[in-house]
Design a protein around this motif. Structure first.
Motif: not given
Length: 127
Positions: A45, A67, A70-71, A76-77, A100
């Motif tokens: 992302v 973040a 998403s993880k 990964e962000t 992040v």
């Protein structure tokens, strides 16, 4: 209701925040982005905040939440385009955005995401 567009580029999702985020829009972005990661199977992302000039503690928490979520969904962000004043504010508020990754611009952010995914794919055992 306002929505921030989420673009799919290869294995990644990209969001360019071009407006100041009020609380409801930030919460919608968080929900929409996490759902998009799950739906698309995105591995990364990228959030472009170059147009954002002011960040408060709520916005900082939203970025950290995105973040983290998403993880958990194996993505990964990377946040790109952070203005110096925003970085200063985040540090002063005590929001270091753990987990992040940051990059100066979209190009460097995409390179960082590609490197992270390449390392992950190399580490996965072959069947």
């Amino acid at each position: 209701m306002d929505k921030i567009p989420i673009l799919k580029i290869g294995h990644f999702l990209m969001v360019a925040i071009q407006v100041d985020l009020y609380d409801r829009l930030a919460l919608n972005l968080e929900s929409d982005l996490v759902q998009a990661v799950s739906k698309t199977g995105a591995r990364g992302v990228l959030i472009d905040i170059s147009a954002v000039s002011i960040v408060d503690s709520f916005m900082g928490r939203i970025l950290g939440n995105i973040a983290g979520m998403s993880k958990i969904l194996d993505a990964e962000t990377v946040i790109v385009g952070m203005q110096p004043a925003v970085a200063i504010t985040l540090v002063e508020l005590g929001l270091p955005l753990k987990g992040v990754q940051t990059a100066l611009n979209v190009e460097k952010g995409m390179e960082l995401l590609q490197q992270k995914i390449q390392v992950t794919e190399e580490e996965e055992p072959e069947e």
